[in-house]
Design an enzyme around this catalytic site. Sequence first.
Site, PDB file in Angstrom:
ATOM      1  N   ARG A   1      -5.594  18.930 -16.530  1.00 50.06           N
ATOM      2  CA  ARG A   1      -5.898  18.177 -15.446  1.00 50.06           C
ATOM      3  C   ARG A   1      -4.685  17.733 -14.820  1.00 50.06           C
ATOM      4  O   ARG A   1      -3.847  16.803 -15.070  1.00 50.06           O
ATOM      5  CB  ARG A   1      -6.911  17.177 -15.805  1.00 50.06           C
ATOM      6  CG  ARG A   1      -7.488  16.204 -14.481  1.00 50.06           C
ATOM      7  CD  ARG A   1      -8.172  15.385 -15.086  1.00 50.06           C
ATOM      8  NE  ARG A   1      -8.973  14.475 -13.758  1.00 50.06           N
ATOM      9  CZ  ARG A   1      -8.330  13.466 -13.173  1.00 50.06           C
ATOM     10  NH1 ARG A   1      -7.054  13.114 -13.369  1.00 50.06           N
ATOM     11  NH2 ARG A   1      -9.147  13.095 -12.198  1.00 50.06           N
TER      12      ARG A   1
ATOM     13  N   LYS B   1       0.840   9.911 -15.897  1.00 50.22           N
ATOM     14  CA  LYS B   1       0.238   8.671 -16.321  1.00 50.22           C
ATOM     15  C   LYS B   1       1.345   7.767 -16.761  1.00 50.22           C
ATOM     16  O   LYS B   1       2.476   8.211 -16.978  1.00 50.22           O
ATOM     17  CB  LYS B   1      -0.605   9.070 -17.411  1.00 50.22           C
ATOM     18  CG  LYS B   1      -2.001   9.427 -16.785  1.00 50.22           C
ATOM     19  CD  LYS B   1      -3.017   9.522 -17.710  1.00 50.22           C
ATOM     20  CE  LYS B   1      -4.413   9.951 -16.956  1.00 50.22           C
ATOM     21  NZ  LYS B   1      -5.483  10.341 -17.802  1.00 50.22           N
TER      22      LYS B   1
HETATM   23  N1  HH2 Z   1      -7.966  10.850 -16.021  1.00 49.00           N
HETATM   24  C1  HH2 Z   1      -8.173  10.318 -14.906  1.00 49.00           C
HETATM   25  C2  HH2 Z   1      -9.408  10.509 -14.480  1.00 49.00           C
HETATM   26  N2  HH2 Z   1     -10.122  11.345 -14.858  1.00 49.00           N
HETATM   27  N3  HH2 Z   1     -10.836  12.866 -16.467  1.00 49.00           N
HETATM   28  C3  HH2 Z   1     -10.542  13.479 -17.689  1.00 49.00           C
HETATM   29  N4  HH2 Z   1     -11.431  14.411 -18.157  1.00 49.00           N
HETATM   30  N5  HH2 Z   1      -9.264  13.340 -18.423  1.00 49.00           N
HETATM   31  C4  HH2 Z   1      -8.593  12.268 -17.642  1.00 49.00           C
HETATM   32  O1  HH2 Z   1      -7.532  12.165 -18.475  1.00 49.00           O
HETATM   33  C5  HH2 Z   1      -8.848  11.737 -16.669  1.00 49.00           C
HETATM   34  C6  HH2 Z   1     -10.069  11.912 -15.909  1.00 49.00           C
HETATM   35  C7  HH2 Z   1      -7.241   9.192 -14.427  1.00 49.00           C
HETATM   36  O2  HH2 Z   1      -6.203   9.986 -13.678  1.00 49.00           O
HETATM   37  P1  HH2 Z   1      -5.512   9.024 -12.629  1.00 49.00           P
HETATM   38  O3  HH2 Z   1      -4.062   9.783 -12.494  1.00 49.00           O
HETATM   39  O4  HH2 Z   1      -5.440   7.698 -12.937  1.00 49.00           O
HETATM   40  O5  HH2 Z   1      -6.275   9.377 -11.247  1.00 49.00           O
HETATM   41  P2  HH2 Z   1      -6.417  10.498 -10.559  1.00 49.00           P
HETATM   42  O6  HH2 Z   1      -6.081  11.655 -11.365  1.00 49.00           O
HETATM   43  O7  HH2 Z   1      -7.858  10.585 -10.163  1.00 49.00           O
HETATM   44  O8  HH2 Z   1      -5.536  10.651  -9.439  1.00 49.00           O
END
Ligand code: HH2
Length: 267
Positions: free
Chosen positions: A242, A207
């Site tokens: 995650r 992030k």
């Molecule tokens: N962050 C992203 C999406 N979903 N869900 C949960 N519970 N917690 C999070 O921190 C979270 C989430 C955003 O992640 P991003 O890296 O922008 O996209 P992605 O991981 O879908 O590639």
Amino acid sequence: MVNVTPDSFSDGGQFLSPDSALERARQLIEEGADILEIGGESTRPGASPVTEDEEVRRVGPVLEALRGEFPATPFCVDTVKSAVAGHALRAGASIINDVSGLRIDPAIASVCAEHGAGLVLMHSRGSVAEMASYRHAEYGQDLVGEVTTELQDSIHRAESLGVRSNQIAIDPGIGFSKRGEHSARALMELDRVCALGYPVMVGTSRKRFIGELSGVSDPASRVAGTIAANVMALTRGARLFRVHDVKANREALAVAWGLLASVGAHA
Ligand code: HH2
């Protein structure tokens, strides 16, 4: 995560088709992922909103293909729409990740209750298009107090719609309606989120705040920074992570967990 969006920021939506999603899923499982998440709508600011039908069309075939190949793996679907959640649970997903914490479509809770599914309630503010921006990143003296109060609202909503407490996990929403300093604060005071009494998940992976602290601009190159943040979160009680880079995070967290266990500090 297995993204089926064309615009997710961190992996550029490289995993649109069932075939490429399968390939990505194989890699994630080989690297040690315990749960696979599929998302069909990006929260990236400026990403186009996705209709219910389109989201089902993106997620459905991928979920079916993955279920066929990995029958023992739990699948989580990232959605803020109860209709999509319903489709996903009927197609074999067992967890719904609602990044709006039931603010947008509380019926997600009823759907999860009906299926006995897990529900991740993440803290955020505003619409899908706004939540990953700073539009609502206004906090007083006690950011974590505000986040826990808002998470408690989500929990009450879930439980009043029939979700049992042991089906719920909570997430402070790192980077969601939070500037870098807000995300840092949420992680360093994560024990207060854990004190709500539910398993806590964090999504620090690649992030923006990691980029700000490390000076690494390419999201895919933020693995070391992600690990640092996840280890800090582990020491403060996070138990679900995650991540995009499963192998490196797993190894680092196994070592950190072993060190905590050696002094009985991992309860
Ligand atoms: N962050 C992203 C999406 N979903 N869900 C949960 N519970 N917690 C999070 O921190 C979270 C989430 C955003 O992640 P991003 O890296 O922008 O996209 P992605 O991981 O879908 O590639």
